[in-house]
Design a protein around this motif. Structure first.
Motif, PDB file in Angstrom:
ATOM      1  N   HIS A 192       9.093  -8.810   1.976  1.00 32.93           N
ATOM      2  CA  HIS A 192       9.500  -7.699   1.114  1.00 32.93           C
ATOM      3  C   HIS A 192       8.835  -6.377   1.507  1.00 32.93           C
ATOM      4  CE1 HIS A 192      11.848 -10.206  -1.629  1.00 32.93           C
ATOM      5  NE2 HIS A 192      10.874 -11.098  -1.548  1.00 32.93           N
ATOM      6  N   TYR A 229       5.434  -2.228  -0.162  1.00 32.83           N
ATOM      7  CA  TYR A 229       5.949  -3.503  -0.653  1.00 32.83           C
ATOM      8  C   TYR A 229       6.923  -3.214  -1.778  1.00 32.83           C
ATOM      9  CZ  TYR A 229       6.230  -7.947  -3.162  1.00 32.83           C
ATOM     10  OH  TYR A 229       6.692  -9.082  -3.787  1.00 32.83           O
ATOM     11  N   TYR A 231       9.736  -5.591  -3.851  1.00 39.43           N
ATOM     12  CA  TYR A 231      10.439  -6.856  -4.039  1.00 39.43           C
ATOM     13  C   TYR A 231      11.938  -6.573  -4.141  1.00 39.43           C
ATOM     14  CZ  TYR A 231      11.781 -11.268  -6.269  1.00 39.43           C
ATOM     15  OH  TYR A 231      12.372 -12.465  -6.589  1.00 39.43           O
ATOM     16  N   ASN A 358      -0.150  -7.448  -3.692  1.00 41.61           N
ATOM     17  CA  ASN A 358       1.180  -7.965  -3.363  1.00 41.61           C
ATOM     18  C   ASN A 358       1.104  -8.980  -2.222  1.00 41.61           C
ATOM     19  OD1 ASN A 358       2.796  -6.317  -5.231  1.00 41.61           O
ATOM     20  ND2 ASN A 358       2.086  -4.606  -3.985  1.00 41.61           N
ATOM     21  N   HIS A 360       1.690 -11.925   0.064  1.00 47.89           N
ATOM     22  CA  HIS A 360       2.979 -12.604   0.259  1.00 47.89           C
ATOM     23  C   HIS A 360       2.983 -13.300   1.603  1.00 47.89           C
ATOM     24  CE1 HIS A 360       7.228 -13.338  -0.498  1.00 47.89           C
ATOM     25  NE2 HIS A 360       7.129 -12.657  -1.622  1.00 47.89           N
ATOM     26  N   GLU A 365       5.191 -16.181  -2.715  1.00 46.75           N
ATOM     27  CA  GLU A 365       4.208 -15.260  -3.272  1.00 46.75           C
ATOM     28  C   GLU A 365       2.855 -15.952  -3.275  1.00 46.75           C
ATOM     29  OE1 GLU A 365       7.135 -12.948  -6.425  1.00 46.75           O
ATOM     30  OE2 GLU A 365       6.003 -14.697  -7.091  1.00 46.75           O
ATOM     31  N   HIS A 383       6.466 -18.994  -6.990  1.00 47.22           N
ATOM     32  CA  HIS A 383       7.538 -18.029  -7.213  1.00 47.22           C
ATOM     33  C   HIS A 383       7.990 -18.162  -8.653  1.00 47.22           C
ATOM     34  CE1 HIS A 383      10.595 -15.183  -5.967  1.00 47.22           C
ATOM     35  NE2 HIS A 383      10.116 -15.238  -4.723  1.00 47.22           N
TER      36      HIS A 383
END
Length: 565
Positions: A192, A229, A231, A358, A360, A365, A383
């Motif tokens: 993302h 970042y 999403y 964030n 990831h 996540e 997630h």
């Protein structure tokens, strides 16, 4: 002795000769159930695991794997309470299925509330005889948890050498490389960091599937790729199209052949058959669609035929936990392998260290305390889904927390279920033990601002040495402070403990000017909390010897309690 050695050597050679040249390389074996029990690993929060697990789910009880049933019971009570109307006049969600796993044992698999509860969008409740209760095998619209399935499909293609994670997406989808997207990589879509905006109203702005996909291919980045970042559903829609283009198969076929089929997830997939409608949890009443049940809730996924990279997968708690265990096992479940261990390792590696908060991996996540609660660590993966679903995988304890709700039934406007997500994760974390380092108990705070204080010291032997064992697994906003005082009213800070402590006890030792009193003060911040802090094996000495032994001399606890786990 020679005869024994000869026999063993012959047996070894026979096994080698019987092993085909193309056999899968042996992996370091994870501890067996007996080894876990013998080594005291079962039910422990303070002995983090290393390496992959090797478990197949089986039913059991919390006690079977060393979990505290009271902590799990508290979490389940909270989930049940969230299905009861509160001061707002409605519950947090209609119903839920909670499933908790440790060391491959399904320690709890409980239901609460209703799969179908309401007659309209305003929240008019159906007569109880017309409602549909939640059952352990209720099927839920997973919403964005579907992104994990797409990500696994992409990584399977990477394993086959069909794509390079750091190649521009436009190499595989030339139509994507327009309007500044020519430099966006596959990895940036998975993490993302592509710069694409969160979503587009595909279902209402474009007339058919072809024009909706073209809109995603044509969209210009909102930010320079790799700089922020954000999403975005568009990332995963693109990856779904990429997977179809490279394989020549539709996304639902790729998921079935590569994931649900090998893992025997019989209740998992897109567009569930009508024969299973009675087991499917209802979602929202939507204008023009009525009660959405058995059809994907997300409007964009619905407009794409129910199969999309960002949403569309339906599943049960048990099926989802099976997928989670396959990830904790390094890509294998029983005799089925869906990913190589190195691939899973990549998926659970934080590639977003330049974007604090964030974290990831490739699809997963990581380290998100807002829903992972006290199971949070830099290695914790998971997630969530907009419909009210969540999956948390904790490799450090080989544990899984699944909470599936239909929180958008009857409307999406009734609020966030994040408190319920944290309650479930916290319940599993608290059920795992933190064992004392010395003696039968340690000390742990129960209230913000609580203190643990030594007896008055009488000393003339020079500087003091203060030593103690500490276990710290706290929200970044929380801390434990060691302080000293000569009058009991004015205190000086000596040592601050905070943050994630690698889930291990640490030995703290410091020299200081002599003081009359020492205390440990817990400060609770405004964050989400953690597994907690523990102090044990306190010793204070001077030049003449031992002044305080915490196992023998009474410590004064105000807002702290003794704990044996």
């Amino acid at each position: 002795m020679r005869t024994l050695l000869t026999t063993l050597l012959a047996a070894a050679l026979a096994v080698t000769a019987a092993t085909p040249a193309h056999a899968e390389p042996a992996e370091p074996a994870a501890p067996t159930d007996d080894q876990v029990e013998a080594q005291g690993l079962a039910g422990r929060f303070d002995l983090p695991r290393r390496g992959w697990a090797n478990d197949v789910l089986r039913s059991g009880t919390p006690e079977r794997v060393g979990l505290d049933p009271a902590a799990i019971g508290t979490a389940l009570d909270q989930v049940r309470q969230y299905t009861v109307p509160d001061a707002s006049g409605h519950p947090l969600f209609s119903g839920a299925v909670t499933l908790l796993v440790h060391d491959g044992v399904v320690a709890t698999h409980e239901t609460a509330g209703w799969a179908v509860r309401y007659a309209d969008a305003t929240g008019t409740e159906l007569p109880e005889a017309d409602r549909v209760p939640m059952t352990p095998d209720t099927i839920f619209d997973l919403a964005s948890i579907s992104k994990l399935f797409t990500s696994i499909v992409v990584m399977q293609l990477q394993e086959r050498g069909l794509l390079d994670l750091d190649a521009p997406v436009a190499r595989y989808l030339p139509e994507f490389g327009v309007n500044g997207k020519d430099v966006i990589t596959v990895r940036q879509l998975l993490t993302h960091t592509s710069g694409l905006e969160p979503w587009l109203p595909l279902w209402s702005r474009y007339p058919d599937v072809a024009s909706r996909i073209k809109a995603v291919m044509d969209v210009a980045p909102k930010n320079k790729p790799g700089t922020v970042y954000t999403y975005s559903d568009l990332n995963l829609i693109t990856l779904g199209v990429l997977g179809e283009r490279l394989s020549g198969k539709k996304l639902d076929v790729l998921v079935r052949e590569g994931i649900t089929g090998p893992l025997q997830l019989d209740d998992t997939g897109y567009n569930p058959p009508a024969a299973k409608l009675d087991r499917i949890a209802a979602t929202e009443f939507q204008t023009g669609r009525g009660l959405v049940r058995g059809v994907v809730h997300d409007e964009n996924a619905w407009s794409l035929g129910g199969v999309a990279g960002h949403a569309g997968v339906f599943s049960t708690a048990r099926d989802l936990a099976t997928l989670g265990q396959a990830i904790l096992n390094g890509g294998r479940y029983g005799h089925a392998r869906i990913l190589e261990p190195d691939t899973v390792r990549l998926m659970l590696t934080d590639f977003n260290q330049g974007f604090p908060g964030n974290a990831h991996g490739l699809g997963f996540e990581l380290d998100q305390r807002w829903y992972m609660g006290a199971l949070t660590s830099p290695k914790t993966a998971g997630h969530t889904g907009f419909t009210g679903t969540s999956l948390v995988l904790d490799p450090l304890s080989n544990s899984i927390a699944v909470l599936l709700t239909n929180r958008v039934h009857p409307t999406r406007t009734w609020g966030s279920i994040n408190p319920a997500r944290r309650a479930v994760a916290n319940g599993l974390a608290q059920a795992l033990a933190v064992r004392p380092r010395r003696g039968p108990t340690s000390w742990t705070p129960t209230t913000a601002g609580g203190t643990l204080t030594t007896p008055d010291l009488r000393t003339s032997g020079g500087r003091h040495t203060v030593s103690f064992s500490a276990f710290v697994d706290l929200d970044p906003a929380d801390k434990v402070v060691l302080e000293s005082s000569n009058d009991g009213s004015t205190w000086s800070d000596l040592k601050t403990l905070t943050g994630y402590g690698d889930r291990r006890w640490q030995r703290v030792e410091l020299e200081t000017e002599p003081a009359k009193l020492y205390r440990w003060r817990y400060v609770r911040g405004a964050g989400y909390g953690g597994r907690g802090a523990y102090v044990d094996a306190v010793r204070i000495t001077d030049d003449h010897g031992l002044l305080v032994d915490g196992e023998r001399d009474g410590l004064r606890a105000d807002g702290w309690r003794s704990a044996n786990r």
